[in-house]
Every structure is written in structure tokens, then in C-alpha cells.
Design an enzyme around this catalytic site. Structure first.
Site, PDB file in Angstrom:
ATOM      1  N   TYR A  26      -1.034  -1.461   7.194  1.00  0.00           N
ATOM      2  CA  TYR A  26      -0.411  -1.712   5.891  1.00  0.00           C
ATOM      3  C   TYR A  26      -0.835  -0.637   4.900  1.00  0.00           C
ATOM      4  CZ  TYR A  26       1.807  -4.586   2.284  1.00  0.00           C
ATOM      5  OH  TYR A  26       2.648  -5.059   1.296  1.00  0.00           O
ATOM      6  N   GLY A  27      -0.816   0.605   5.397  1.00  0.00           N
ATOM      7  CA  GLY A  27      -1.119   1.730   4.520  1.00  0.00           C
ATOM      8  C   GLY A  27       0.147   2.245   3.880  1.00  0.00           C
ATOM      9  N   GLN A  29       2.808   4.043   4.974  1.00  0.00           N
ATOM     10  CA  GLN A  29       4.057   3.728   5.660  1.00  0.00           C
ATOM     11  C   GLN A  29       4.167   2.239   5.984  1.00  0.00           C
ATOM     12  OE1 GLN A  29       6.708   5.589   6.246  1.00  0.00           O
ATOM     13  NE2 GLN A  29       5.826   7.468   5.419  1.00  0.00           N
ATOM     14  N   SER A  54      -6.717  -4.487   3.321  1.00  0.00           N
ATOM     15  CA  SER A  54      -5.276  -4.527   3.066  1.00  0.00           C
ATOM     16  C   SER A  54      -4.689  -5.930   3.208  1.00  0.00           C
ATOM     17  CB  SER A  54      -4.548  -3.582   4.026  1.00  0.00           C
ATOM     18  OG  SER A  54      -4.917  -2.242   3.810  1.00  0.00           O
ATOM     19  N   HIS A 109       4.805   8.448  14.486  1.00  0.00           N
ATOM     20  CA  HIS A 109       4.414   9.814  14.860  1.00  0.00           C
ATOM     21  C   HIS A 109       4.161   9.802  16.359  1.00  0.00           C
ATOM     22  CE1 HIS A 109       2.651  13.733  14.910  1.00  0.00           C
ATOM     23  NE2 HIS A 109       1.395  13.335  14.930  1.00  0.00           N
ATOM     24  N   GLY A 135       5.069   6.850   2.068  1.00  0.00           N
ATOM     25  CA  GLY A 135       5.511   5.470   2.004  1.00  0.00           C
ATOM     26  C   GLY A 135       5.981   5.015   0.641  1.00  0.00           C
ATOM     27  N   GLU A 232      -1.614  26.355 -10.481  1.00  0.00           N
ATOM     28  CA  GLU A 232      -0.208  26.749 -10.624  1.00  0.00           C
ATOM     29  C   GLU A 232       0.571  26.670  -9.305  1.00  0.00           C
ATOM     30  OE1 GLU A 232       0.439  30.339 -12.800  1.00  0.00           O
ATOM     31  OE2 GLU A 232      -0.997  29.801 -14.368  1.00  0.00           O
TER      32      GLU A 232
END
Length: 337
Positions: A26-27, A29, A54, A109, A135, A232
Site C-alpha cells: 500500500y505504498g 502504487q 500502512s 515491474h 502513484g 536549476e
């Protein structure tokens, strides 16, 4: 070679609506997938270890939470979104014992499948749905009725339903609103790792640090060097992100554009390109992944050493001080200066 693209009309949302989906993690993504699938009418449960920080967040969002093993036993589609280095153990301990004939195991992934760190049974569909954005952006675009482009890939398809299922899942998180590209686990994994190592993380980081060192060693104030080579950088990257290299060159001064044309090839030359090819080869032949696995098995000692070395670079000290002057910059929890 032209890629194959898919959009909303190419995907049948009812396919994923007819399945039970477990999202492991539940991070960044994981929260976007879980919430967007739920809002698309999909039955979703989130898999998190007991004591995970989480868990309260997922429960407060109204999601049903269980351990990875519990939700894997319940689901017939499992999306594994835990960190790469944790996936093999989660698969072995929590997912594999609960896989049933006809289940689908999806990834965001391809590393663990492509390099054989996870070896799933032959009766399970193996696929990938990978949004090409963080996410929070995936979720925000979904809520706004839009989407983030995504990749899909099928590595194992015993029932011939993999692509339709992956497209349906992608539609459930908004991907087909923007466009979905068909790829392979090999292509996604190797290009992703190369981009991270040679350009986005490794290459850019070393370019910035070296530029800082050259200026400071020449007698310029560290603060001036920081502004010119790091602060920059965002302005330039944002222009490239919005409209490519041409947009960036159009937007900067003629002096900056002309100087860039002359000096860029002196910094990134044919030798650099050859070394980048060596990096790609190390990725392709598994050399990098072997070292990654060895680091994990060794308790992350190599990674921790590299982190410590990086944190001690003078640009970090200078940057922490200067960012303290910038009210518009959200300072990370790692900074206390």
C-alpha cells in the site's frame, strides 16, 4: 518498431469486475491501484503484514486489509506491488502456497520474473500492469476522469486470457483513458533498470556532483555551485518533460542553447556511450541483479555503505542549508539541518 497501443474501447472492464483482486502493498502504487479499482466496481483487498504502518491508512480509506497470505488465498488476481527485493520472499511464503488453478499473478515491474527470482507454477497467468507515473499522479488522474499511460505484458498465459485481463485491470486504474502500450517483461525490466542507472539516478547524480566539485575546486562558493548544477536542474527537466529537448532549447537563452551544443558532447562523449553499453550489458546478463541479491542476502551492507558515502558529499550539506531558505520546498524527513 511501432508499439501496439490500446485504449478504453479495447478493454472490457467487466472482466476485472468479475474477479477478486488482492493488492499486496500500500505504498505509492499500491494505494492508487487499490482505491481506483474499488472505485471502478472491483472487489479489492489489500495485503499487508501485521503491524505494517500502512494498515491504518488502508483501513481509513475503507479498504479491507488482511495479511498477504490471507488475501492471496481469497483472491483470484494478485497484484504484487511490494519492493523488488521483498517480492521473492512474499511469493514463497504467502502467495505460492495459496495459488489455485486459473489464478493470475500480476506485477508492476518485471525484475523478479524476468531474472527468475520468482518461479510461478505453470497453471497461473503471469502478467504486468505498470503505470508510467508515480502513484499519487495515477490516483489524481483517475479521480479527475483522466489517466496515466501504462504498460502491459504477459509472460505466462495458460488459459489464453492474460491480455484481456491485463487490459481490463489497466482500465480499472485509468490507464486505457490515456493509452496502454504492449511490451514484454524483458523489455520493461531492462529498459527500466538502464534508465535508472545510466541516466535518471546514477548518471544524473554523478553529473551533478562532479559539476559541483569542479566549481568548488575552482574557488566558487558552494552555494553558487549548488544553485547552478542542482537547483536549476528542475527548471530544465520540467521543460524537457513538457515538450522534449526541443522545447527546452527553445525556452532557454541563446547563450545557454549555444553553449550547451558546444559543451554537451565534451561531457558526454563516445567513451561515455561505450560505458553506458557496458551498464546495459551488465543488466542484460544478470550481473547487476546478482549483486542486488547478494546485497540483500548480506543484510544490505553494501547499500547502506553507499548511502552513507553519498550522504557525506559536500553538496548535501550545502543543499540542506539552502533548502531551509525555500519556503516552497517540502523538506524530506531525512533533513534536520
Amino acid at each position: 518498431m511501432a508499439v501496439e497501443m490500446f485504449y478504453d474501447d479495447d478493454a472490457d472492464l467487466s472482466i476485472i469486475q468479475g474477479r477478486k483482486v488482492a493488492v499486496i502493498g500500500y505504498g505509492s502504487q499500491g494505494h492508487a491501484h487499490s482505491l481506483s479499482l474499488r472505485d471502478s466496481g472491483v472487489e479489492v483487498r489489500v495485503g499487508l503484514a501485521e503491524g505494517s504502518k500502512s494498515r491504518p491508512k488502508a483501513e481509513e480509506a475503507g479498504l479491507t486489509v488482511g495479511t498477504p497470505a490471507e488475501v492471496s488465498a481469497w483472491a483470484d488476481v494478485i497484484m504484487l506491488l511490494a519492493p523488488d527485493t521483498a517480492q521473492a520472499s512474499i511469493f514463497t511464503n504467502d502467495i505460492e502456497p495459496n495459488l489455485k488453478d486459473g489464478d493470475a499473478l500480476f506485477f508492476g515491474h518485471g525484475l523478479n520474473i524476468h531474472f527468475g527470482l520468482i518461479k510461478p507454477p505453470a497453471n497461473v497467468t503471469i502478467g504486468m500492469v505498470a503505470p508510467k507515473g508515480p502513484g499519487h499522479l495515477v490516483r489524481r488522474q483517475f479521480v479527475d476522469g483522466k489517466g496515466v499511460p501504462a504498460l502491459i505484458a504477459i509472460d505466462q498465459d495458460p488459459k489464453g486470457e492474460g491480455q484481456a485481463l491485463a487490459l481490463s485491470y489497466a482500465k480499472g486504474i485509468g490507464g486505457t483513458r490515456a493509452g496502454v502500450i504492449k511490451t514484454t517483461f524483458k523489455e520493461e525490466t531492462e529498459t527500466d533498470l538502464f534508465g535508472e542507472q545510466a541516466v535518471l539516478c546514477g548518471g544524473t547524480e554523478e553529473l551533478v556532483k562532479t559539476g559541483f566539485e569542479v566549481m568548488v575546486e575552482a574557488g566558487y562558493a558552494p552555494e553558487m555551485a549548488y544553485f547552478e548544477v542542482l537547483h536549476e536542474l528542475k527548471l530544465i527537466v520540467d521543460l524537457m518533460y513538457e515538450g522534449g529537448i526541443a522545447r527546452m532549447n527553445y525556452s532557454v537563452s541563446d547563450t545557454a542553447e549555444f553553449g550547451g551544443y558546444l559543451s554537451g558532447p565534451r561531457v558526454i562523449d563516445a567513451g561515455t556511450k561505450e560505458r553506458m553499453k557496458e551498464i546495459l550489458k551488465d543488466i542484460q546478463d544478470g550481473t547487476f541483479v546478482k549483486r542486488l541479491v547478494a546485497n540483500v542476502e548480506g543484510g544490505n551492507k553494501e547499500l547502506e555503505g553507499l548511502r552513507k558515502q553519498n550522504a557525506e558529499h559536500p553538496i548535501e550539506v550545502t543543499g540542506a542549508k539552502l533548502r531551509g531558505l525555500m519556503s516552497w520546498v517540502d523538506r524530506p524527513i531525512t533533513e534536520t539541518a
